[in-house]
Motif scaffolding. Structure first.
Motif, short mmCIF file in Angstrom:
data_model
loop_
_atom_site.label_atom_id
_atom_site.label_comp_id
_atom_site.label_asym_id
_atom_site.label_seq_id
_atom_site.Cartn_x
_atom_site.Cartn_y
_atom_site.Cartn_z
N UNK A 27 19.59 10.53 1.12
CA UNK A 27 18.93 9.35 1.70
C UNK A 27 17.92 9.77 2.75
N UNK A 28 18.31 10.74 3.59
CA UNK A 28 17.37 11.21 4.62
C UNK A 28 16.13 11.84 4.02
N UNK A 29 16.34 12.66 2.97
CA UNK A 29 15.18 13.28 2.31
C UNK A 29 14.28 12.24 1.67
N UNK A 30 14.93 11.24 1.05
CA UNK A 30 14.13 10.18 0.41
C UNK A 30 13.35 9.40 1.46
N UNK A 31 14.01 9.08 2.57
CA UNK A 31 13.32 8.36 3.64
C UNK A 31 12.17 9.17 4.21
N UNK A 32 12.42 10.47 4.42
CA UNK A 32 11.36 11.35 4.94
C UNK A 32 10.19 11.44 3.97
N UNK A 33 10.50 11.49 2.66
CA UNK A 33 9.43 11.55 1.65
C UNK A 33 8.60 10.26 1.66
N UNK A 36 6.42 10.30 4.73
CA UNK A 36 5.24 11.17 4.58
C UNK A 36 4.21 10.55 3.65
N UNK A 37 4.69 9.96 2.56
CA UNK A 37 3.76 9.33 1.62
C UNK A 37 3.04 8.14 2.26
N UNK A 38 3.79 7.41 3.08
CA UNK A 38 3.17 6.26 3.74
C UNK A 38 2.01 6.71 4.63
N UNK A 39 2.26 7.72 5.46
CA UNK A 39 1.18 8.20 6.34
C UNK A 39 0.06 8.86 5.55
N UNK A 40 0.41 9.50 4.43
CA UNK A 40 -0.64 10.07 3.58
C UNK A 40 -1.52 8.97 3.01
N UNK A 41 -0.87 7.85 2.59
CA UNK A 41 -1.65 6.72 2.07
C UNK A 41 -2.50 6.09 3.17
N UNK A 42 -1.95 6.02 4.39
CA UNK A 42 -2.73 5.47 5.51
C UNK A 42 -3.96 6.33 5.77
N UNK A 43 -3.73 7.67 5.80
CA UNK A 43 -4.86 8.58 6.02
C UNK A 43 -5.88 8.48 4.89
N UNK A 44 -5.37 8.41 3.63
CA UNK A 44 -6.27 8.29 2.48
C UNK A 44 -7.05 6.98 2.52
N UNK A 45 -6.37 5.89 2.91
CA UNK A 45 -7.05 4.60 3.01
C UNK A 45 -8.15 4.63 4.07
N UNK A 46 -7.84 5.26 5.20
CA UNK A 46 -8.84 5.36 6.27
C UNK A 46 -10.02 6.21 5.82
N UNK A 47 -9.72 7.33 5.13
CA UNK A 47 -10.79 8.19 4.63
C UNK A 47 -11.63 7.44 3.60
#
Length: 278
Positions: free
Chosen positions: A55-61, A64-75
């Motif tokens: 569960x912790x690994x899934x939450x961490x993943x 990370x994906x959420x912030x990657x999407x945020x960065x990609x959206x901003x870019x």
């Protein structure tokens, strides 16, 4: 059913798990092979730890994906802004290129007109259907006055009908109130063109004995001192020689494109009639 009755089983399960985890941690430093209870605890707690870690690994993943999407959206937004800026610059460059092309064509006319010229921009068209006129951004302070001829790179546009200090009004050749003395370039026969429609002229006072055919070009005759001689007016598109009347019915397409008019040249000369009247 009270709170204890409703949540008894989940509470007991969590308590047992916590107790097991505590005992497992307490005896973690001991040899698990020496105590059957430790092996039992390990067997019970292992799946729980595995599930918690999963569960912790899934939450961490997901995090990370959420912030990657945020960065990609901003870019992506930044790239879209850059594309919009570049597209705007490209449009302006194309507009400047077209404007330079039009101005170069106007400059090519200047050596052929032996009168002072001034360039003007069309800043407004008459919105009504009663008059075919346009407003130019040159007026009295620029030397512009009534009756001055107006041309563009293709031919005759019209004449100034009035002017203020900074602006002037040009009456198009296609206006029914406009008239201009012309001659057929090929035969030198003369007549008068008058505005007939939005994009057409009619050649008047050309008798049946004079030759005119579609494709003939009309140029200014220089009569009345308004326009210099030899400026292109239009091209004959149809000729009707019916037996009625003295004159032929001749339709002419104007040389100037009044629907795309943006820059013009004003010929800074007054009518000789005005001079003679002084």
């Amino acid at each position: 059913m009270g709170f204890w009755g409703k949540f008894k089983f989940p509470i007991i399960t969590v308590a047992l798990l916590l107790t097991g985890l505590s005992l497992f941690s307490l005896y973690a430093s001991k040899d698990p092979e020496a105590n059957p209870l430790d092996r039992l605890l390990l067997e019970l707690v292992g799946p729980v730890q595995e599930a918690v870690n999963s569960v912790g690994d899934a939450f961490s993943s997901v995090w990370r994906r959420y912030f990657a999407l945020v960065r990609a959206s901003k870019k992506n937004e930044e790239l879209l802004e850059q594309v919009a800026v570049l597209r705007g610059q490209l449009v302006r460059l194309r507009e400047l290129e077209r404007e330079n092309h039009r101005l170069r064509r106007l400059l090519e006319i200047e050596p052929t007109i032996h009168y002072p010229l001034i360039a003007a921009e069309v800043v407004g068209m008459d919105p009504s259907n009663y008059f075919r006129t346009a407003t130019l951004n040159k007026g009295h302070f620029d030397g512009v006055s009534a009756h001055m001829p107006v041309i563009d790179s293709q031919g005759v546009v019209g004449r100034i009908i009035w002017a203020s200090n900074h602006y002037s009004k040009v009456l198009f050749l296609t206006d029914p109130n406009s008239g201009l003395d012309v001659m057929i370039q090929r035969t030198r026969a003369r007549g008068v063109v008058q505005g007939a429609a939005k994009d057409r002229l009619k050649l008047k006072y050309l008798v049946h004995t004079l030759e005119v055919v579609p494709g003939d070009f009309l140029v200014t005759s220089g009569a009345a001192g308004v326009f210099p001689q030899g400026i292109l007016v239009g091209e004959v598109v149809s000729v009707e020689k019916n037996g009625e009347g003295v004159f032929q019915s001749v339709e002419v397409a104007p040389a100037a494109d009044f629907e795309r008019l943006e820059e013009v040249l004003i010929i800074l000369q007054r009518r000789r009639i005005d001079k003679a009247a002084k």
